[in-house]
Design a protein around this motif. Structure first.
Motif, PDB file in Angstrom:
ATOM      1  N   LYS A 122      -8.256 -43.579 -34.302  1.00 37.53           N
ATOM      2  CA  LYS A 122      -9.013 -42.370 -34.658  1.00 37.53           C
ATOM      3  C   LYS A 122     -10.240 -42.194 -33.755  1.00 37.53           C
ATOM      4  O   LYS A 122     -10.809 -41.107 -33.698  1.00 37.53           O
ATOM      5  CB  LYS A 122      -9.453 -42.416 -36.125  1.00 37.53           C
ATOM      6  CG  LYS A 122      -8.297 -42.341 -37.106  1.00 37.53           C
ATOM      7  CD  LYS A 122      -7.639 -40.969 -37.098  1.00 37.53           C
ATOM      8  CE  LYS A 122      -6.528 -40.874 -38.120  1.00 37.53           C
ATOM      9  NZ  LYS A 122      -5.639 -39.730 -37.890  1.00 37.53           N
ATOM     10  N   ASP A 123     -10.663 -43.262 -33.073  1.00 33.79           N
ATOM     11  CA  ASP A 123     -11.814 -43.150 -32.166  1.00 33.79           C
ATOM     12  C   ASP A 123     -11.390 -42.785 -30.743  1.00 33.79           C
ATOM     13  O   ASP A 123     -12.246 -42.563 -29.883  1.00 33.79           O
ATOM     14  CB  ASP A 123     -12.589 -44.482 -32.127  1.00 33.79           C
ATOM     15  CG  ASP A 123     -13.226 -44.804 -33.472  1.00 33.79           C
ATOM     16  OD1 ASP A 123     -13.402 -43.881 -34.282  1.00 33.79           O
ATOM     17  OD2 ASP A 123     -13.530 -45.990 -33.708  1.00 33.79           O
ATOM     18  N   PHE A 124     -10.064 -42.758 -30.481  1.00 33.17           N
ATOM     19  CA  PHE A 124      -9.577 -42.519 -29.117  1.00 33.17           C
ATOM     20  C   PHE A 124      -8.423 -41.517 -29.109  1.00 33.17           C
ATOM     21  O   PHE A 124      -7.307 -41.833 -28.689  1.00 33.17           O
ATOM     22  CB  PHE A 124      -9.198 -43.846 -28.432  1.00 33.17           C
ATOM     23  CG  PHE A 124     -10.413 -44.681 -28.141  1.00 33.17           C
ATOM     24  CD1 PHE A 124     -11.186 -44.443 -27.015  1.00 33.17           C
ATOM     25  CD2 PHE A 124     -10.822 -45.649 -29.036  1.00 33.17           C
ATOM     26  CE1 PHE A 124     -12.339 -45.163 -26.779  1.00 33.17           C
ATOM     27  CE2 PHE A 124     -11.988 -46.387 -28.805  1.00 33.17           C
ATOM     28  CZ  PHE A 124     -12.742 -46.142 -27.675  1.00 33.17           C
ATOM     29  N   ASN A 125      -8.722 -40.317 -29.661  1.00 36.79           N
ATOM     30  CA  ASN A 125      -7.760 -39.205 -29.538  1.00 36.79           C
ATOM     31  C   ASN A 125      -6.395 -39.527 -30.146  1.00 36.79           C
ATOM     32  O   ASN A 125      -5.353 -39.114 -29.624  1.00 36.79           O
ATOM     33  CB  ASN A 125      -7.581 -38.830 -28.055  1.00 36.79           C
ATOM     34  CG  ASN A 125      -8.909 -38.720 -27.344  1.00 36.79           C
ATOM     35  OD1 ASN A 125      -9.691 -37.838 -27.671  1.00 36.79           O
ATOM     36  ND2 ASN A 125      -9.183 -39.622 -26.424  1.00 36.79           N
ATOM     37  N   GLY A 126      -6.404 -40.319 -31.247  1.00 38.24           N
ATOM     38  CA  GLY A 126      -5.146 -40.630 -31.921  1.00 38.24           C
ATOM     39  C   GLY A 126      -4.292 -41.643 -31.186  1.00 38.24           C
ATOM     40  O   GLY A 126      -3.096 -41.758 -31.456  1.00 38.24           O
ATOM     41  N   THR A 127      -4.927 -42.416 -30.278  1.00 40.13           N
ATOM     42  CA  THR A 127      -4.161 -43.414 -29.510  1.00 40.13           C
ATOM     43  C   THR A 127      -4.727 -44.799 -29.763  1.00 40.13           C
ATOM     44  O   THR A 127      -5.927 -45.042 -29.506  1.00 40.13           O
ATOM     45  CB  THR A 127      -4.261 -43.110 -27.999  1.00 40.13           C
ATOM     46  OG1 THR A 127      -3.826 -41.765 -27.784  1.00 40.13           O
ATOM     47  CG2 THR A 127      -3.396 -44.064 -27.193  1.00 40.13           C
ATOM     48  N   LEU A 128      -3.886 -45.699 -30.265  1.00 37.40           N
ATOM     49  CA  LEU A 128      -4.304 -47.094 -30.439  1.00 37.40           C
ATOM     50  C   LEU A 128      -4.400 -47.738 -29.054  1.00 37.40           C
ATOM     51  O   LEU A 128      -3.439 -47.693 -28.270  1.00 37.40           O
ATOM     52  CB  LEU A 128      -3.266 -47.825 -31.308  1.00 37.40           C
ATOM     53  CG  LEU A 128      -3.467 -49.335 -31.522  1.00 37.40           C
ATOM     54  CD1 LEU A 128      -4.794 -49.641 -32.225  1.00 37.40           C
ATOM     55  CD2 LEU A 128      -2.299 -49.904 -32.339  1.00 37.40           C
ATOM     56  N   ILE A 129      -5.582 -48.321 -28.764  1.00 35.34           N
ATOM     57  CA  ILE A 129      -5.822 -48.939 -27.449  1.00 35.34           C
ATOM     58  C   ILE A 129      -5.934 -50.444 -27.599  1.00 35.34           C
ATOM     59  O   ILE A 129      -6.649 -50.940 -28.483  1.00 35.34           O
ATOM     60  CB  ILE A 129      -7.106 -48.366 -26.806  1.00 35.34           C
ATOM     61  CG1 ILE A 129      -6.872 -46.898 -26.429  1.00 35.34           C
ATOM     62  CG2 ILE A 129      -7.514 -49.179 -25.577  1.00 35.34           C
ATOM     63  CD1 ILE A 129      -8.064 -46.217 -25.785  1.00 35.34           C
ATOM     64  N   GLU A 130      -5.202 -51.158 -26.750  1.00 37.33           N
ATOM     65  CA  GLU A 130      -5.344 -52.609 -26.623  1.00 37.33           C
ATOM     66  C   GLU A 130      -6.079 -52.877 -25.317  1.00 37.33           C
ATOM     67  O   GLU A 130      -5.787 -52.232 -24.298  1.00 37.33           O
ATOM     68  CB  GLU A 130      -3.949 -53.257 -26.583  1.00 37.33           C
ATOM     69  CG  GLU A 130      -3.994 -54.771 -26.401  1.00 37.33           C
ATOM     70  CD  GLU A 130      -2.584 -55.405 -26.340  1.00 37.33           C
ATOM     71  OE1 GLU A 130      -1.583 -54.674 -26.423  1.00 37.33           O
ATOM     72  OE2 GLU A 130      -2.517 -56.635 -26.186  1.00 37.33           O
TER      73      GLU A 130
END
Ligand SMILES: CC[C@@H](C(=O)O)C(=O)SCCNC(=O)CCNC(=O)[C@H](O)C(C)(C)COP(=O)(O)OP(=O)(O)OC[C@H]1O[C@@H](n2cnc3c(N)ncnc32)[C@H](O)[C@@H]1OP(=O)(O)O
Ligand SMILES: [Co+2]
Length: 134
Positions: A122-130
């Motif tokens: 939710k903090d990155f445009n709906g993209t889970l970041i690793e």
């Protein structure tokens, strides 16, 4: 701060079928399944000339990808992984800017034997970041 794209992860309902499709239909170089009990997933890596695809299947009842597969039963792109040189410096910078670091906030060892962290989608445009330290 972020560097190369390390991998794109795809959650799949049938790891064997997805691996066979990448090997036979798409003609890719497909690795062997690896259980990652600390992460609640089984992974298969696919080597491409410029990056990797990580196929993910749930391992155990508390798998973090279970909810995602419940919502997306045919599978889907689950996360993207960027390389960083210093994961603790990256984490502290992101936290200072208000990003939510998932889990305990401490890096865990990922599938490549290197420290990894996850950032809330939710903090990155709906993209889970690793993030993976290289
Ligand atoms: C093998 C090791 C390692 C490697 O080296 O490569 C890996 O890749 S391990 C991969 C699996 N591990 C993780 O994903 C760890 C981090 N993930 C989590 O902590 C959770 O999955 C999550 C991101 C916090 C989601 O938890 P969940 O309980 O499934 O869902 P929520 O209900 O809390 O979700 C809130 C909100 O976010 C949306 N969502 C969930 N997952 C994703 C996603 N992958 N991409 C985009 N958006 C996602 C979800 O739909 C909810 O949205 P709303 O419905 O609008 O509220
Ligand atoms: Co990953």
């Amino acid at each position: 701060m972020i560097g190369r794209l390390n991998h794109v992860a795809i959650a799949v309902p049938d790891l064997e079928a997805a691996s066979a499709q990448y090997a036979e239909t798409l003609g890719a170089k497909v690795g062997a399944p690896q259980d990652e009990p600390d992460h609640g997933v089984t992974v298969v890596f696919i080597e491409l000339p410029n990056t990797k695809i990580e196929l993910l299947s749930p391992l155990g009842e508390a798998s973090p990808i279970k909810g995602f597969l419940d919502k997306n039963p045919s599978g889907g792109i689950h996360h993207i992984c960027y390389e960083v040189e210093d994961i603790l410096a990256a984490r502290d910078r992101l936290k200072d800017q208000g990003a939510r670091v998932l889990g305990s906030g401490e890096p865990k060892i990922g599938a490549h034997g290197k420290p990894v962290l996850f950032l809330h989608p939710k903090d990155f445009n709906g993209t889970l970041i690793e993030l993976e330290q290289v």
